[in-house]
Motif scaffolding. Sequence first.
Motif, PDB file in Angstrom:
ATOM      1  N   VAL A 136      -1.341  -2.877 -11.867  1.00 30.19           N
ATOM      2  CA  VAL A 136      -0.652  -1.772 -12.536  1.00 30.19           C
ATOM      3  C   VAL A 136       0.847  -2.036 -12.448  1.00 30.19           C
ATOM      4  O   VAL A 136       1.426  -2.086 -11.365  1.00 30.19           O
ATOM      5  CB  VAL A 136      -0.993  -0.420 -11.882  1.00 30.19           C
ATOM      6  CG1 VAL A 136      -0.176   0.702 -12.530  1.00 30.19           C
ATOM      7  CG2 VAL A 136      -2.489  -0.139 -12.004  1.00 30.19           C
ATOM      8  N   CYS A 137       1.463  -2.215 -13.601  1.00 35.04           N
ATOM      9  CA  CYS A 137       2.879  -2.581 -13.645  1.00 35.04           C
ATOM     10  C   CYS A 137       3.740  -1.339 -13.881  1.00 35.04           C
ATOM     11  O   CYS A 137       3.530  -0.594 -14.850  1.00 35.04           O
ATOM     12  CB  CYS A 137       3.112  -3.603 -14.755  1.00 35.04           C
ATOM     13  SG  CYS A 137       4.642  -4.523 -14.553  1.00 35.04           S
ATOM     14  N   GLY A 138       4.703  -1.115 -12.987  1.00 41.30           N
ATOM     15  CA  GLY A 138       5.567   0.045 -13.085  1.00 41.30           C
ATOM     16  C   GLY A 138       6.644  -0.109 -14.141  1.00 41.30           C
ATOM     17  O   GLY A 138       7.011  -1.228 -14.520  1.00 41.30           O
ATOM     18  N   VAL A 159       2.410   2.401  -8.393  1.00 43.87           N
ATOM     19  CA  VAL A 159       2.221   1.145  -9.116  1.00 43.87           C
ATOM     20  C   VAL A 159       2.053  -0.004  -8.122  1.00 43.87           C
ATOM     21  O   VAL A 159       2.270   0.155  -6.922  1.00 43.87           O
ATOM     22  CB  VAL A 159       3.425   0.855 -10.046  1.00 43.87           C
ATOM     23  CG1 VAL A 159       3.565   1.955 -11.089  1.00 43.87           C
ATOM     24  CG2 VAL A 159       4.722   0.713  -9.245  1.00 43.87           C
ATOM     25  N   ASP A 160       1.691  -1.170  -8.651  1.00 41.19           N
ATOM     26  CA  ASP A 160       1.545  -2.366  -7.819  1.00 41.19           C
ATOM     27  C   ASP A 160       2.832  -3.170  -7.727  1.00 41.19           C
ATOM     28  O   ASP A 160       3.078  -3.836  -6.715  1.00 41.19           O
ATOM     29  CB  ASP A 160       0.427  -3.260  -8.374  1.00 41.19           C
ATOM     30  CG  ASP A 160      -0.945  -2.649  -8.196  1.00 41.19           C
ATOM     31  OD1 ASP A 160      -1.203  -2.063  -7.124  1.00 41.19           O
ATOM     32  OD2 ASP A 160      -1.765  -2.753  -9.132  1.00 41.19           O
ATOM     33  N   LEU A 161       3.631  -3.160  -8.761  1.00 36.99           N
ATOM     34  CA  LEU A 161       4.887  -3.904  -8.768  1.00 36.99           C
ATOM     35  C   LEU A 161       5.825  -3.306  -9.816  1.00 36.99           C
ATOM     36  O   LEU A 161       5.382  -2.653 -10.761  1.00 36.99           O
ATOM     37  CB  LEU A 161       4.669  -5.393  -9.041  1.00 36.99           C
ATOM     38  CG  LEU A 161       4.210  -5.863 -10.417  1.00 36.99           C
ATOM     39  CD1 LEU A 161       4.233  -7.393 -10.466  1.00 36.99           C
ATOM     40  CD2 LEU A 161       2.822  -5.367 -10.771  1.00 36.99           C
ATOM     41  N   SER A 162       7.154  -3.502  -9.608  1.00 32.13           N
ATOM     42  CA  SER A 162       8.163  -2.856 -10.456  1.00 32.13           C
ATOM     43  C   SER A 162       9.167  -3.895 -10.956  1.00 32.13           C
ATOM     44  O   SER A 162      10.152  -4.184 -10.287  1.00 32.13           O
ATOM     45  CB  SER A 162       8.893  -1.757  -9.683  1.00 32.13           C
ATOM     46  OG  SER A 162       8.014  -0.715  -9.322  1.00 32.13           O
ATOM     47  N   PRO A 163       8.966  -4.431 -12.139  1.00 34.96           N
ATOM     48  CA  PRO A 163       9.813  -5.522 -12.623  1.00 34.96           C
ATOM     49  C   PRO A 163      11.229  -5.135 -13.047  1.00 34.96           C
ATOM     50  O   PRO A 163      12.122  -5.983 -13.064  1.00 34.96           O
ATOM     51  CB  PRO A 163       9.029  -6.089 -13.805  1.00 34.96           C
ATOM     52  CG  PRO A 163       8.188  -4.949 -14.267  1.00 34.96           C
ATOM     53  CD  PRO A 163       7.818  -4.194 -13.026  1.00 34.96           C
TER      54      PRO A 163
END
Length: 262
Positions: A136-138, A159-163
């Motif tokens: 799940v991408c933030g 979320v799993d990660l926040s690009p």
Amino acid sequence: MQTEKIIDRIVTWLKDYATQARVKGFVVGVSGGVDSGVVSTLCAMTGLEVLAVEMPIHQKTDQVDRALEHIEYLKNKFTNVKGTSVNLTSAFDELTNIFDAKQSDIPNRDLALANTRSRLRMLTLYYYGQINSLLVCGTGNKVEDFGIGFYTKYGDGGVDLSPIADLYKTEVYALARALDLPESIKNAIPTDGLWDAERTDEQQIGATYPELEKIQKEYGSKSESDYTGRDLEVFKIFDRMHKAAQHKIQPIPVCHIPEEWK
């Protein structure tokens, strides 16, 4: 701003993270806003699987149209992108009934229901993420995530990660232009889409993103006495929201128990 370097760095970071996590790619909630537009496009550029999910809950027509337009844009441009629409309106309405939340005099009812919308979307993304082996991408930016905490805890913050969490909102708009996203996305007025009435982010906050960014960049090095006029007004808004958001920004408090007690 070196947009091309930033784009390459984020795309590489996303691909490396997914590879190390041994997943197939990413699932992204697409709202029709610039943040989700940029993030979903960056995910697509990794070449890994991307599932773009539109999740309306009593949504305004223009928001739905922008989200669907962007999903079609992604699908036409990237063969690794799939899209789906999951209408959560009936699920939200049923929860409202179960919560017995129809009485308007319930304290903080409207805010609680707005956050419920965001949390319902979060669990939807995790469902589709798990069955498809996707992260799940933030889509949160630096002002929202680390400045004023303008997101829902365990909602869009789950979320799993926040690009793009190290980029200010104006920088996200710059990436949208560099990526040549659809005009509707590049020019979208920021809104969280959590209220039945049309309420932009800046109307809710009481300040524009550029105004907030100026204060955030100086926060800690300047104090209230350093500001006058509009800058002082925005400083007070930022300071109040930043302090109130520490329960979101800081790690979850843990009551540590001495080992000899166990």
